[in-house]
Design a protein around this motif. Structure first.
Motif, mmCIF file in Angstrom:
data_model
loop_
_atom_site.group_PDB
_atom_site.id
_atom_site.type_symbol
_atom_site.label_atom_id
_atom_site.label_comp_id
_atom_site.label_asym_id
_atom_site.label_seq_id
_atom_site.Cartn_x
_atom_site.Cartn_y
_atom_site.Cartn_z
ATOM 1 N N LEU A 14 0.822 -1.205 0.000
ATOM 2 C CA LEU A 14 0.000 0.000 0.000
ATOM 3 C C LEU A 14 0.858 1.259 0.000
ATOM 4 O O LEU A 14 0.508 2.262 -0.635
ATOM 5 C CB LEU A 14 -0.939 -0.014 1.203
ATOM 6 C CG LEU A 14 -1.975 -1.143 1.191
ATOM 7 C CD1 LEU A 14 -2.707 -1.210 2.519
ATOM 8 C CD2 LEU A 14 -2.954 -0.975 0.033
ATOM 9 N N ALA A 15 1.979 1.223 0.718
ATOM 10 C CA ALA A 15 2.875 2.379 0.731
ATOM 11 C C ALA A 15 3.472 2.617 -0.648
ATOM 12 O O ALA A 15 3.656 3.773 -1.060
ATOM 13 C CB ALA A 15 3.987 2.180 1.759
ATOM 14 N N ALA A 16 3.767 1.547 -1.366
ATOM 15 C CA ALA A 16 4.305 1.704 -2.720
ATOM 16 C C ALA A 16 3.311 2.442 -3.607
ATOM 17 O O ALA A 16 3.697 3.273 -4.445
ATOM 18 C CB ALA A 16 4.647 0.341 -3.308
ATOM 19 N N GLN A 17 2.026 2.159 -3.437
ATOM 20 C CA GLN A 17 1.006 2.856 -4.215
ATOM 21 C C GLN A 17 0.966 4.342 -3.881
ATOM 22 O O GLN A 17 0.642 5.174 -4.725
ATOM 23 C CB GLN A 17 -0.368 2.236 -3.952
ATOM 24 C CG GLN A 17 -0.497 0.796 -4.392
ATOM 25 C CD GLN A 17 -0.273 0.623 -5.881
ATOM 26 O OE1 GLN A 17 -0.902 1.298 -6.695
ATOM 27 N NE2 GLN A 17 0.626 -0.264 -6.247
ATOM 28 N N ALA A 18 1.299 4.671 -2.636
ATOM 29 C CA ALA A 18 1.266 6.067 -2.199
ATOM 30 C C ALA A 18 2.625 6.746 -2.330
ATOM 31 O O ALA A 18 2.772 7.915 -1.963
ATOM 32 C CB ALA A 18 0.805 6.136 -0.746
ATOM 33 N N GLY A 19 3.629 6.009 -2.830
ATOM 34 C CA GLY A 19 4.955 6.593 -2.974
ATOM 35 C C GLY A 19 5.634 6.835 -1.643
ATOM 36 O O GLY A 19 6.423 7.778 -1.499
ATOM 37 N N ALA A 20 5.367 5.992 -0.655
ATOM 38 C CA ALA A 20 5.951 6.144 0.675
ATOM 39 C C ALA A 20 7.009 5.070 0.906
ATOM 40 O O ALA A 20 6.922 3.959 0.383
ATOM 41 C CB ALA A 20 4.871 6.050 1.754
ATOM 42 N N ARG A 21 7.996 5.403 1.708
ATOM 43 C CA ARG A 21 9.061 4.477 2.062
ATOM 44 C C ARG A 21 8.745 3.809 3.396
ATOM 45 O O ARG A 21 8.210 4.455 4.299
ATOM 46 C CB ARG A 21 10.380 5.247 2.184
ATOM 47 C CG ARG A 21 11.606 4.379 2.365
ATOM 48 C CD ARG A 21 12.815 5.229 2.713
ATOM 49 N NE ARG A 21 12.749 5.703 4.099
ATOM 50 C CZ ARG A 21 13.628 6.551 4.624
ATOM 51 N NH1 ARG A 21 14.576 7.070 3.883
ATOM 52 N NH2 ARG A 21 13.521 6.923 5.899
ATOM 53 N N VAL A 22 9.079 2.521 3.537
ATOM 54 C CA VAL A 22 8.797 1.777 4.766
ATOM 55 C C VAL A 22 10.103 1.344 5.425
ATOM 56 O O VAL A 22 10.984 0.788 4.776
ATOM 57 C CB VAL A 22 7.928 0.530 4.490
ATOM 58 C CG1 VAL A 22 7.703 -0.261 5.784
ATOM 59 C CG2 VAL A 22 6.590 0.935 3.886
ATOM 60 N N ARG A 23 10.179 1.611 6.715
ATOM 61 C CA ARG A 23 11.306 1.172 7.540
ATOM 62 C C ARG A 23 10.745 0.365 8.702
ATOM 63 O O ARG A 23 9.689 0.694 9.234
ATOM 64 C CB ARG A 23 12.061 2.388 8.075
ATOM 65 C CG ARG A 23 13.090 2.081 9.170
ATOM 66 C CD ARG A 23 13.671 3.365 9.742
ATOM 67 N NE ARG A 23 14.614 3.098 10.810
ATOM 68 C CZ ARG A 23 15.256 4.046 11.504
ATOM 69 N NH1 ARG A 23 15.037 5.330 11.217
ATOM 70 N NH2 ARG A 23 16.104 3.718 12.468
ATOM 71 N N VAL A 24 11.437 -0.701 9.113
ATOM 72 C CA VAL A 24 11.002 -1.473 10.277
ATOM 73 C C VAL A 24 12.076 -1.384 11.348
ATOM 74 O O VAL A 24 13.280 -1.469 11.055
ATOM 75 C CB VAL A 24 10.695 -2.945 9.913
ATOM 76 C CG1 VAL A 24 11.900 -3.639 9.320
ATOM 77 C CG2 VAL A 24 10.171 -3.704 11.127
ATOM 78 N N ALA A 25 11.643 -1.169 12.597
ATOM 79 C CA ALA A 25 12.561 -1.082 13.727
ATOM 80 C C ALA A 25 12.173 -2.125 14.768
ATOM 81 O O ALA A 25 11.063 -2.103 15.295
ATOM 82 C CB ALA A 25 12.520 0.321 14.340
ATOM 83 N N ASP A 26 13.077 -3.064 15.029
ATOM 84 C CA ASP A 26 12.859 -4.078 16.059
ATOM 85 C C ASP A 26 13.154 -3.444 17.411
ATOM 86 O O ASP A 26 14.303 -3.184 17.755
ATOM 87 C CB ASP A 26 13.776 -5.271 15.790
ATOM 88 C CG ASP A 26 13.804 -6.276 16.941
ATOM 89 O OD1 ASP A 26 13.011 -6.132 17.891
ATOM 90 O OD2 ASP A 26 14.645 -7.199 16.890
#
Length: 339
Positions: free
Chosen positions: A95-107
Motif C-alpha cells: 500500500l505504501a508503494a502505491q502512495a509513494g511512501a518508504r517503509v522502515r522497520v525497527a525491532d
C-alpha cells in the motif's frame, strides 16, 4: 519527567490558507474536509501552498507482548513479519508503494535473535518481548524511558520528511493498547477491548478479563506516563510515543494509523502537551479503544474503511487524500481571476 519544547503550527499560514481557499473558484466551503486538511498542511509546513508530500516515510515499530497468548495468532508471527517487511511483501509495503511512501522497520522488542537481519533493524532494540500485563509489569524499571528515547532517536533519523507515519507489528498489541487507553482515560476494560486479530466471543471474554486484571493490578501506578507504560504498555509502544513527541518538537507532521499509534499518542500528549497539534488521524480502526483515544485527542479520522491490519496500512491510504487537499490550494484558480 522530561520537558519538551513543542512549537505551534504556523497560525499566519493557516489564516492565509483559509483566505485563499475562500477565494478559489468554488462556493465557500464546498470542498469540505479537504479545505480543513489543506489549511492544516499549510500551518504544519509554514507556507501557502504547503510543500508537495513527496517524502512520506513509514516506520513500523515491532515488538512482542506478554499477552500474545490471547491472540488468534502465535507470537512467532511477529518475527516472521519483520522478514516480510524487509522483503517488501507486507500489506503496508504494498500500500505504501502505491502512495509513494518508504517503509522502515525497527525491532524494539521482538522475541528473537535477529542476527540474520540488517543491523539497522535492531539498532534500537530494548529487550525481547514484554511481561504479561495481567500478572506482571510489561517493562523493567527504566526501560520505558529507554524505549521512549529510542523512538525519539528514530524520529531524529527521519528528519527532513514531509510526513511521518508510525506503524506497528506485534501479536497481542491490541490488548496492550486497550489497557493503556483505559488507564489513560479512566475507562473499564469492557468498553475498550476489541477482537483484535479476530478472536472468538469466548476469546474476547478472556481478553477482557486479562485487561481488567491488568488495570486492577496497576491502578495506583498509572498517573505518571512512564509508570503507565511500565505497568501496562510495551517497549514498542513507548518508542512510538517518543517518535511522536520528537516529530512534534521538530515540526514534522504525523499521520497516525490505528489503535496502536492512537494509544501511544495519548501517552505522548500527556508527556508533551501541544504535540497533538502536529498529528492527523489517518483512518478509523475497528478497535473500540482507538475511538476513545481519538476523541480525547480531538482528532477525526480521514478515512473509514473498516481496516484492522495495523502496520501503518490505514494511514498510508489517507496520503492521496492529503495530496488532493494540497492540490486544491496549489492549483485551483481564483474567483478574482475570472474574466
Amino acid at each position: 519527567m522530561p520537558r519538551f519544547d513543542i512549537p505551534a503550527p504556523d497560525a499566519t499560514a493557516r489564516a492565509a490558507a483559509y483566505e485563499r481557499l475562500d477565494g478559489l473558484v468554488k462556493p465557500l466551503g464546498a470542498l469540505g474536509r479537504l479545505e480543513e486538511l489543506a489549511a492544516w498542511l499549510c500551518a504544519a509546513h509554514g507556507v501557502v501552498p504547503p510543500r508537495p508530500l513527496d517524502d512520506v516515510r513509514v516506520v513500523v515499530f515491532a515488538g512482542d507482548h506478554g499477552v500474545s497468548a490471547l491472540s488468534a495468532y502465535p507470537r512467532e508471527v511477529t518475527a516472521a513479519m519483520v522478514r516480510v517487511f524487509l522483503a517488501g511483501r507486507s500489506g503496508v509495503n504494498v500500500l505504501a508503494a502505491q502512495a509513494g511512501a518508504r517503509v522502515r522497520v525497527a525491532d524494539i522488542a521482538v522475541d528473537w535473535d535477529g542476527s540474520d537481519v540488517p543491523a539497522a533493524v535492531t539498532a534500537h532494540k530494548i529487550r525481547r518481548g514484554s511481561g504479561s500485563i495481567d500478572v506482571e509489569d510489561a517493562l523493567a524499571p527504566g526501560e520505558a524511558l529507554a524505549a521512549f528515547t529510542a523512538g525519539r532517536e528514530i524520529a531524529a533519523e527521519e528528519d527532513g520528511a514531509d510526513l511521518l507515519i508510525p506503524g506497528d507489528m506485534g501479536i497481542g498489541n491490541t490488548a496492550v493498547c486497550a489497557a493503556v487507553v483505559a488507564a489513560s482515560l479512566g475507562l473499564p476494560a469492557a468498553e475498550v477491548v476489541g477482537t483484535g486479530t479476530g478472536v472468538s466471543e469466548d476469546g474476547l471474554a478472556v481478553k477482557t478479563a486479562a485487561v481488567s486484571a491488568a488495570l486492577s493490578r496497576s491502578a495506583d501506578r498509572v498517573e505518571d506516563p512512564f509508570d503507565r507504560l511500565t505497568a501496562l504498555g510495551s517497549a514498542c509502544l513507548a518508542a512510538t510515543a517518543g517518535f511522536l513527541v520528537e516529530a512534534s518538537t521538530r515540526g514534522i507532521p504525523v499521520l497516525l494509523d490505528g489503535v496502536f499509534s492512537g494509544a501511544a499518542a495519548l501517552v505522548a500528549r500527556d508527556l508533551a502537551p501541544g504535540a497533538e497539534q502536529w498529528w492527523l488521524a489517518g483512518h478509523r480502526s475497528t478497535e473500540p479503544s482507538q475511538a476513545y483515544a481519538l476523541k480525547a485527542l480531538g482528532l477525526t479520522p480521514i478515512l473509514d474503511l473498516g481496516l484492522r491490519l495495523g502496520e501503518g496500512s490505514g494511514a498510508v491510504q489517507a496520503v492521496p487524500t492529503l495530496r488532493a487537499a494540497r492540490a486544491i490550494i496549489a492549483d485551483m484558480g481564483l474567483l478574482a481571476d475570472l474574466a
